[in-house]
Design a protein around this motif. Structure first.
Motif, PDB file in Angstrom:
ATOM      1  N   ARG A  40     -33.255 -42.895 -63.077  1.00 46.09           N
ATOM      2  CA  ARG A  40     -34.073 -42.180 -62.090  1.00 46.09           C
ATOM      3  C   ARG A  40     -34.771 -43.162 -61.143  1.00 46.09           C
ATOM      4  O   ARG A  40     -34.806 -42.951 -59.924  1.00 46.09           O
ATOM      5  CB  ARG A  40     -35.113 -41.293 -62.791  1.00 46.09           C
ATOM      6  CG  ARG A  40     -34.524 -40.019 -63.369  1.00 46.09           C
ATOM      7  CD  ARG A  40     -35.612 -39.062 -63.820  1.00 46.09           C
ATOM      8  NE  ARG A  40     -36.442 -39.586 -64.886  1.00 46.09           N
ATOM      9  CZ  ARG A  40     -36.215 -39.412 -66.188  1.00 46.09           C
ATOM     10  NH1 ARG A  40     -35.168 -38.720 -66.599  1.00 46.09           N
ATOM     11  NH2 ARG A  40     -37.033 -39.910 -67.085  1.00 46.09           N
ATOM     12  N   TYR A  42     -33.851 -46.209 -60.351  1.00 46.99           N
ATOM     13  CA  TYR A  42     -32.847 -46.852 -59.503  1.00 46.99           C
ATOM     14  C   TYR A  42     -32.442 -45.931 -58.360  1.00 46.99           C
ATOM     15  O   TYR A  42     -32.362 -46.348 -57.201  1.00 46.99           O
ATOM     16  CB  TYR A  42     -31.638 -47.228 -60.356  1.00 46.99           C
ATOM     17  CG  TYR A  42     -30.628 -48.103 -59.664  1.00 46.99           C
ATOM     18  CD1 TYR A  42     -30.899 -49.441 -59.394  1.00 46.99           C
ATOM     19  CD2 TYR A  42     -29.387 -47.599 -59.284  1.00 46.99           C
ATOM     20  CE1 TYR A  42     -29.960 -50.247 -58.769  1.00 46.99           C
ATOM     21  CE2 TYR A  42     -28.443 -48.393 -58.668  1.00 46.99           C
ATOM     22  CZ  TYR A  42     -28.738 -49.721 -58.410  1.00 46.99           C
ATOM     23  OH  TYR A  42     -27.813 -50.517 -57.786  1.00 46.99           O
ATOM     24  N   LEU A  43     -32.217 -44.657 -58.666  1.00 52.28           N
ATOM     25  CA  LEU A  43     -31.869 -43.693 -57.621  1.00 52.28           C
ATOM     26  C   LEU A  43     -33.013 -43.548 -56.616  1.00 52.28           C
ATOM     27  O   LEU A  43     -32.781 -43.481 -55.402  1.00 52.28           O
ATOM     28  CB  LEU A  43     -31.540 -42.333 -58.243  1.00 52.28           C
ATOM     29  CG  LEU A  43     -30.241 -42.276 -59.037  1.00 52.28           C
ATOM     30  CD1 LEU A  43     -30.145 -40.961 -59.797  1.00 52.28           C
ATOM     31  CD2 LEU A  43     -29.038 -42.481 -58.145  1.00 52.28           C
ATOM     32  N   GLN A  44     -34.243 -43.516 -57.112  1.00 44.86           N
ATOM     33  CA  GLN A  44     -35.407 -43.404 -56.233  1.00 44.86           C
ATOM     34  C   GLN A  44     -35.537 -44.639 -55.346  1.00 44.86           C
ATOM     35  O   GLN A  44     -35.846 -44.538 -54.163  1.00 44.86           O
ATOM     36  CB  GLN A  44     -36.672 -43.205 -57.051  1.00 44.86           C
ATOM     37  CG  GLN A  44     -37.906 -43.030 -56.211  1.00 44.86           C
ATOM     38  CD  GLN A  44     -39.157 -42.796 -57.040  1.00 44.86           C
ATOM     39  OE1 GLN A  44     -39.144 -42.879 -58.263  1.00 44.86           O
ATOM     40  NE2 GLN A  44     -40.252 -42.514 -56.376  1.00 44.86           N
ATOM     41  N   TYR A  46     -33.295 -46.440 -54.087  1.00 38.07           N
ATOM     42  CA  TYR A  46     -32.339 -46.376 -52.988  1.00 38.07           C
ATOM     43  C   TYR A  46     -32.346 -45.020 -52.286  1.00 38.07           C
ATOM     44  O   TYR A  46     -31.452 -44.714 -51.510  1.00 38.07           O
ATOM     45  CB  TYR A  46     -30.943 -46.739 -53.492  1.00 38.07           C
ATOM     46  CG  TYR A  46     -30.874 -48.215 -53.833  1.00 38.07           C
ATOM     47  CD1 TYR A  46     -30.670 -49.164 -52.839  1.00 38.07           C
ATOM     48  CD2 TYR A  46     -31.063 -48.657 -55.135  1.00 38.07           C
ATOM     49  CE1 TYR A  46     -30.636 -50.514 -53.132  1.00 38.07           C
ATOM     50  CE2 TYR A  46     -31.030 -50.008 -55.446  1.00 38.07           C
ATOM     51  CZ  TYR A  46     -30.820 -50.930 -54.436  1.00 38.07           C
ATOM     52  OH  TYR A  46     -30.794 -52.272 -54.732  1.00 38.07           O
ATOM     53  N   VAL A  48     -31.762 -41.983 -53.194  1.00 35.02           N
ATOM     54  CA  VAL A  48     -30.595 -41.140 -53.424  1.00 35.02           C
ATOM     55  C   VAL A  48     -31.058 -39.807 -53.994  1.00 35.02           C
ATOM     56  O   VAL A  48     -31.786 -39.766 -54.980  1.00 35.02           O
ATOM     57  CB  VAL A  48     -29.612 -41.826 -54.408  1.00 35.02           C
ATOM     58  CG1 VAL A  48     -28.462 -40.905 -54.747  1.00 35.02           C
ATOM     59  CG2 VAL A  48     -29.121 -43.139 -53.822  1.00 35.02           C
ATOM     60  N   TYR A  50     -30.379 -36.076 -55.745  1.00 35.06           N
ATOM     61  CA  TYR A  50     -29.473 -35.471 -56.717  1.00 35.06           C
ATOM     62  C   TYR A  50     -30.024 -34.098 -57.050  1.00 35.06           C
ATOM     63  O   TYR A  50     -31.205 -33.805 -56.861  1.00 35.06           O
ATOM     64  CB  TYR A  50     -29.300 -36.347 -57.963  1.00 35.06           C
ATOM     65  CG  TYR A  50     -30.591 -36.801 -58.607  1.00 35.06           C
ATOM     66  CD1 TYR A  50     -31.118 -36.129 -59.697  1.00 35.06           C
ATOM     67  CD2 TYR A  50     -31.293 -37.904 -58.121  1.00 35.06           C
ATOM     68  CE1 TYR A  50     -32.302 -36.541 -60.288  1.00 35.06           C
ATOM     69  CE2 TYR A  50     -32.475 -38.321 -58.707  1.00 35.06           C
ATOM     70  CZ  TYR A  50     -32.973 -37.639 -59.788  1.00 35.06           C
ATOM     71  OH  TYR A  50     -34.142 -38.042 -60.368  1.00 35.06           O
ATOM     72  N   LYS A  53     -33.299 -33.480 -59.168  1.00 28.73           N
ATOM     73  CA  LYS A  53     -34.459 -34.308 -58.830  1.00 28.73           C
ATOM     74  C   LYS A  53     -35.709 -33.447 -58.769  1.00 28.73           C
ATOM     75  O   LYS A  53     -35.728 -32.421 -58.087  1.00 28.73           O
ATOM     76  CB  LYS A  53     -34.232 -34.986 -57.480  1.00 28.73           C
ATOM     77  CG  LYS A  53     -35.344 -35.919 -57.065  1.00 28.73           C
ATOM     78  CD  LYS A  53     -34.987 -36.598 -55.764  1.00 28.73           C
ATOM     79  CE  LYS A  53     -36.085 -37.547 -55.342  1.00 28.73           C
ATOM     80  NZ  LYS A  53     -35.754 -38.202 -54.072  1.00 28.73           N
TER      81      LYS A  53
END
Length: 67
Positions: A40, A42-44, A46, A48, A50, A53
């Motif tokens: 989570r 890592y996605l935040q 960048y 990204v 989903y 979220k």
């Protein structure tokens, strides 16, 4: 929160795995909880999006993010 799950297989050095599991246990968390949080984060990082979220300011957000 996610309604379905998918398996992610990660190959890791046995000594790192042992140390990671020990640290997780010391923090009263499972390795899966920590890995999900890292993903989570890592996605935040960048930015990204989903489908599952959490929305900003959603009630109970802090508790849901731990698991």
């Amino acid at each position: 929160m996610e309604s379905k799950t998918a398996r992610l297989t990660v190959l890791i050095d046995p000594e790192k795995k042992k140390a990671f599991e020990a640290l997780c246990a010391a923090q009263d968390q499972t390795p899966s909880q920590i890995v999900r949080q890292m993903i989570r984060d890592y996605l935040q990082q960048y930015e990204v999006d989903y489908a599952t979220k959490p929305k900003i300011g959603a009630p109970g957000l802090a508790a849901k993010e731990r698991g």
